[in-house]
Design a protein around this motif. Sequence first.
Motif, PDB file in Angstrom:
ATOM      1  N   VAL A  30       7.174  25.713 -64.966  1.00  0.00           N
ATOM      2  CA  VAL A  30       6.389  25.037 -63.938  1.00  0.00           C
ATOM      3  C   VAL A  30       5.291  24.153 -64.516  1.00  0.00           C
ATOM      4  O   VAL A  30       5.164  22.991 -64.147  1.00  0.00           O
ATOM      5  CB  VAL A  30       5.809  26.078 -62.952  1.00  0.00           C
ATOM      6  CG1 VAL A  30       4.786  25.431 -62.037  1.00  0.00           C
ATOM      7  CG2 VAL A  30       6.939  26.688 -62.134  1.00  0.00           C
ATOM      8  N   PRO A  31       4.477  24.621 -65.490  1.00  0.00           N
ATOM      9  CA  PRO A  31       3.450  23.713 -66.039  1.00  0.00           C
ATOM     10  C   PRO A  31       4.038  22.482 -66.684  1.00  0.00           C
ATOM     11  O   PRO A  31       3.484  21.406 -66.575  1.00  0.00           O
ATOM     12  CB  PRO A  31       2.706  24.574 -67.059  1.00  0.00           C
ATOM     13  CG  PRO A  31       2.954  25.986 -66.609  1.00  0.00           C
ATOM     14  CD  PRO A  31       4.331  25.967 -66.033  1.00  0.00           C
ATOM     15  N   ALA A  32       5.181  22.611 -67.384  1.00  0.00           N
ATOM     16  CA  ALA A  32       5.804  21.452 -68.018  1.00  0.00           C
ATOM     17  C   ALA A  32       6.202  20.432 -66.983  1.00  0.00           C
ATOM     18  O   ALA A  32       6.028  19.233 -67.146  1.00  0.00           O
ATOM     19  CB  ALA A  32       7.017  21.901 -68.841  1.00  0.00           C
ATOM     20  N   ALA A  33       6.763  20.891 -65.852  1.00  0.00           N
ATOM     21  CA  ALA A  33       7.165  19.970 -64.795  1.00  0.00           C
ATOM     22  C   ALA A  33       5.959  19.295 -64.177  1.00  0.00           C
ATOM     23  O   ALA A  33       5.962  18.117 -63.865  1.00  0.00           O
ATOM     24  CB  ALA A  33       7.965  20.727 -63.729  1.00  0.00           C
ATOM     25  N   SER A  34       4.849  20.053 -64.028  1.00  0.00           N
ATOM     26  CA  SER A  34       3.641  19.471 -63.460  1.00  0.00           C
ATOM     27  C   SER A  34       3.069  18.404 -64.368  1.00  0.00           C
ATOM     28  O   SER A  34       2.639  17.355 -63.928  1.00  0.00           O
ATOM     29  CB  SER A  34       2.593  20.573 -63.228  1.00  0.00           C
ATOM     30  OG  SER A  34       3.085  21.538 -62.319  1.00  0.00           O
ATOM     31  N   ALA A  35       3.078  18.665 -65.707  1.00  0.00           N
ATOM     32  CA  ALA A  35       2.564  17.673 -66.660  1.00  0.00           C
ATOM     33  C   ALA A  35       3.394  16.419 -66.635  1.00  0.00           C
ATOM     34  O   ALA A  35       2.883  15.310 -66.737  1.00  0.00           O
ATOM     35  CB  ALA A  35       2.543  18.282 -68.061  1.00  0.00           C
ATOM     36  N   ALA A  36       4.735  16.595 -66.505  1.00  0.00           N
ATOM     37  CA  ALA A  36       5.604  15.425 -66.512  1.00  0.00           C
ATOM     38  C   ALA A  36       5.374  14.566 -65.284  1.00  0.00           C
ATOM     39  O   ALA A  36       5.534  13.346 -65.321  1.00  0.00           O
ATOM     40  CB  ALA A  36       7.063  15.864 -66.578  1.00  0.00           C
ATOM     41  N   SER A  37       5.003  15.220 -64.147  1.00  0.00           N
ATOM     42  CA  SER A  37       4.824  14.456 -62.924  1.00  0.00           C
ATOM     43  C   SER A  37       3.429  13.851 -62.792  1.00  0.00           C
ATOM     44  O   SER A  37       3.163  13.099 -61.875  1.00  0.00           O
ATOM     45  CB  SER A  37       5.095  15.350 -61.717  1.00  0.00           C
ATOM     46  OG  SER A  37       4.177  16.440 -61.704  1.00  0.00           O
ATOM     47  N   ALA A  38       2.492  14.229 -63.721  1.00  0.00           N
ATOM     48  CA  ALA A  38       1.131  13.698 -63.642  1.00  0.00           C
ATOM     49  C   ALA A  38       1.125  12.207 -63.958  1.00  0.00           C
ATOM     50  O   ALA A  38       1.795  11.764 -64.880  1.00  0.00           O
ATOM     51  CB  ALA A  38       0.236  14.436 -64.635  1.00  0.00           C
ATOM     52  N   PRO A  39       0.396  11.385 -63.191  1.00  0.00           N
ATOM     53  CA  PRO A  39       0.382   9.933 -63.441  1.00  0.00           C
ATOM     54  C   PRO A  39      -0.308   9.621 -64.765  1.00  0.00           C
ATOM     55  O   PRO A  39      -1.288  10.252 -65.134  1.00  0.00           O
ATOM     56  CB  PRO A  39      -0.419   9.397 -62.245  1.00  0.00           C
ATOM     57  CG  PRO A  39      -1.273  10.544 -61.804  1.00  0.00           C
ATOM     58  CD  PRO A  39      -0.452  11.779 -62.061  1.00  0.00           C
ATOM     59  N   SER A  40       0.210   8.636 -65.512  1.00  0.00           N
ATOM     60  CA  SER A  40      -0.386   8.230 -66.783  1.00  0.00           C
ATOM     61  C   SER A  40      -1.369   7.102 -66.524  1.00  0.00           C
ATOM     62  O   SER A  40      -1.110   6.211 -65.725  1.00  0.00           O
ATOM     63  CB  SER A  40       0.692   7.774 -67.769  1.00  0.00           C
ATOM     64  OG  SER A  40       1.422   6.684 -67.231  1.00  0.00           O
ATOM     65  N   SER A  41      -2.511   7.118 -67.190  1.00  0.00           N
ATOM     66  CA  SER A  41      -3.531   6.100 -66.985  1.00  0.00           C
ATOM     67  C   SER A  41      -3.181   4.851 -67.774  1.00  0.00           C
ATOM     68  O   SER A  41      -2.651   4.927 -68.874  1.00  0.00           O
ATOM     69  CB  SER A  41      -4.891   6.630 -67.427  1.00  0.00           C
ATOM     70  OG  SER A  41      -4.850   6.975 -68.797  1.00  0.00           O
ATOM     71  N   PRO A  42      -3.474   3.656 -67.244  1.00  0.00           N
ATOM     72  CA  PRO A  42      -3.196   2.428 -67.983  1.00  0.00           C
ATOM     73  C   PRO A  42      -4.164   2.280 -69.145  1.00  0.00           C
ATOM     74  O   PRO A  42      -5.251   2.858 -69.140  1.00  0.00           O
ATOM     75  CB  PRO A  42      -3.414   1.335 -66.935  1.00  0.00           C
ATOM     76  CG  PRO A  42      -4.398   1.931 -65.984  1.00  0.00           C
ATOM     77  CD  PRO A  42      -4.045   3.396 -65.912  1.00  0.00           C
ATOM     78  N   PRO A  43      -3.807   1.498 -70.149  1.00  0.00           N
ATOM     79  CA  PRO A  43      -4.724   1.272 -71.277  1.00  0.00           C
ATOM     80  C   PRO A  43      -5.908   0.423 -70.845  1.00  0.00           C
ATOM     81  O   PRO A  43      -5.846  -0.279 -69.833  1.00  0.00           O
ATOM     82  CB  PRO A  43      -3.845   0.537 -72.292  1.00  0.00           C
ATOM     83  CG  PRO A  43      -2.809  -0.139 -71.467  1.00  0.00           C
ATOM     84  CD  PRO A  43      -2.536   0.777 -70.311  1.00  0.00           C
ATOM     85  N   PRO A  44      -7.017   0.469 -71.593  1.00  0.00           N
ATOM     86  CA  PRO A  44      -8.178  -0.369 -71.248  1.00  0.00           C
ATOM     87  C   PRO A  44      -7.875  -1.840 -71.462  1.00  0.00           C
ATOM     88  O   PRO A  44      -7.072  -2.208 -72.327  1.00  0.00           O
ATOM     89  CB  PRO A  44      -9.255   0.118 -72.212  1.00  0.00           C
ATOM     90  CG  PRO A  44      -8.500   0.685 -73.380  1.00  0.00           C
ATOM     91  CD  PRO A  44      -7.255   1.285 -72.798  1.00  0.00           C
ATOM     92  N   SER A  45      -8.507  -2.677 -70.676  1.00  0.00           N
ATOM     93  CA  SER A  45      -8.321  -4.123 -70.828  1.00  0.00           C
ATOM     94  C   SER A  45      -8.946  -4.590 -72.138  1.00  0.00           C
ATOM     95  O   SER A  45      -9.963  -4.052 -72.577  1.00  0.00           O
ATOM     96  CB  SER A  45      -8.961  -4.873 -69.659  1.00  0.00           C
ATOM     97  OG  SER A  45      -8.316  -4.561 -68.449  1.00  0.00           O
ATOM     98  N   PRO A  46      -8.370  -5.604 -72.768  1.00  0.00           N
ATOM     99  CA  PRO A  46      -8.967  -6.138 -74.005  1.00  0.00           C
ATOM    100  C   PRO A  46     -10.178  -6.991 -73.698  1.00  0.00           C
ATOM    101  O   PRO A  46     -10.508  -7.252 -72.537  1.00  0.00           O
ATOM    102  CB  PRO A  46      -7.824  -6.974 -74.592  1.00  0.00           C
ATOM    103  CG  PRO A  46      -7.056  -7.428 -73.391  1.00  0.00           C
ATOM    104  CD  PRO A  46      -7.133  -6.297 -72.402  1.00  0.00           C
ATOM    105  N   SER A  47     -10.834  -7.444 -74.754  1.00  0.00           N
ATOM    106  CA  SER A  47     -11.954  -8.360 -74.589  1.00  0.00           C
ATOM    107  C   SER A  47     -11.449  -9.726 -74.146  1.00  0.00           C
ATOM    108  O   SER A  47     -10.249 -10.029 -74.239  1.00  0.00           O
ATOM    109  CB  SER A  47     -12.695  -8.510 -75.929  1.00  0.00           C
ATOM    110  OG  SER A  47     -11.840  -9.132 -76.893  1.00  0.00           O
ATOM    111  N   GLN A  48     -12.362 -10.549 -73.657  1.00  0.00           N
ATOM    112  CA  GLN A  48     -12.012 -11.935 -73.382  1.00  0.00           C
ATOM    113  C   GLN A  48     -11.543 -12.562 -74.697  1.00  0.00           C
ATOM    114  O   GLN A  48     -12.194 -12.395 -75.733  1.00  0.00           O
ATOM    115  CB  GLN A  48     -13.223 -12.689 -72.842  1.00  0.00           C
ATOM    116  CG  GLN A  48     -12.962 -14.132 -72.445  1.00  0.00           C
ATOM    117  CD  GLN A  48     -12.195 -14.262 -71.140  1.00  0.00           C
ATOM    118  OE1 GLN A  48     -11.948 -13.267 -70.484  1.00  0.00           O
ATOM    119  NE2 GLN A  48     -11.834 -15.466 -70.765  1.00  0.00           N
TER     120      GLN A  48
END
Length: 275
Positions: A30-48
């Motif tokens: 169950v924990p493995a399935a929950s981790a797999a379904s957790a949304p992944s955060s996008p990477p930070p935006s680069p500098s200008q």
Amino acid sequence: MNLTRAGSLARRLRAVAAVAVTFALSMIIVPAASAASAPSSPPPSPSQPHLSTSSLTGLQWCDADTPGGRPLSRSHTPLVIASKELADRDRTGMRMLVQVAPPDGRPLLTGEAPYLDTGERRATYQVPEGALRDGEYRVRVRTVDARGKSDWVPWCAFTVYTGEVEKPAVPGALQVASGPYSPFQRCGDPANPPSFSVRQVGILASMSPRDNPNLVGRFEIGRGEEEPRVEPASLIGANIWPGTLPDGSYRFRVRAEDGITVSDWSSWCDFVILP
């Protein structure tokens, strides 16, 4: 009777064991399935991003308020450079995605470059030959990896112009020192030239006009009638490593270059490396 009770007890124990195993497996799965379904955060935006005509010229920021206005490339293959935040050190495989477009048109070029895991984690993308001509363009960047994409940073307007421009002035304020951490001695008195005993030589000059971000210096170092040694172009100076020049009298001169247009050579600056 005793055998019957024993068999019944054994069956109950087997049933309890089966339930325990099933519960244990569910705790693992169950924990493995929950981790797999957790949304992944996008990477930070680069500098200008900022642009450079080449690896030798200065960085030009995407800011209309900077001297000279928008970035100006004197090459059809400029460099697009950006850095990303260092907060997510556990993220790997991040790349800078680049789009180049006309001022009011759809992207005509999309490319990418990896972030180098040193210093500011900077990524550098060089526009390929044949993609741009003289004219007005805009560029934007974002960060991508296996877990997502950042937002695009705002568009950066820039100009590509490889035609003739104002001829650079002859470089002035020529100076020489015994290495990058020693005080510089100004040139100008042939009867009393700068001298030092350390064999690491640093030479320096001032380029103008200062509002031309593409100016670099081309240095020549000579000794008597020998063919001058030409140092790679650099922003303001050059450093000659120890052991390169033996004891003796030398002279150097410099001219300003912006990738296409060049200035006249400066006068020679004499200096002496003592035994």
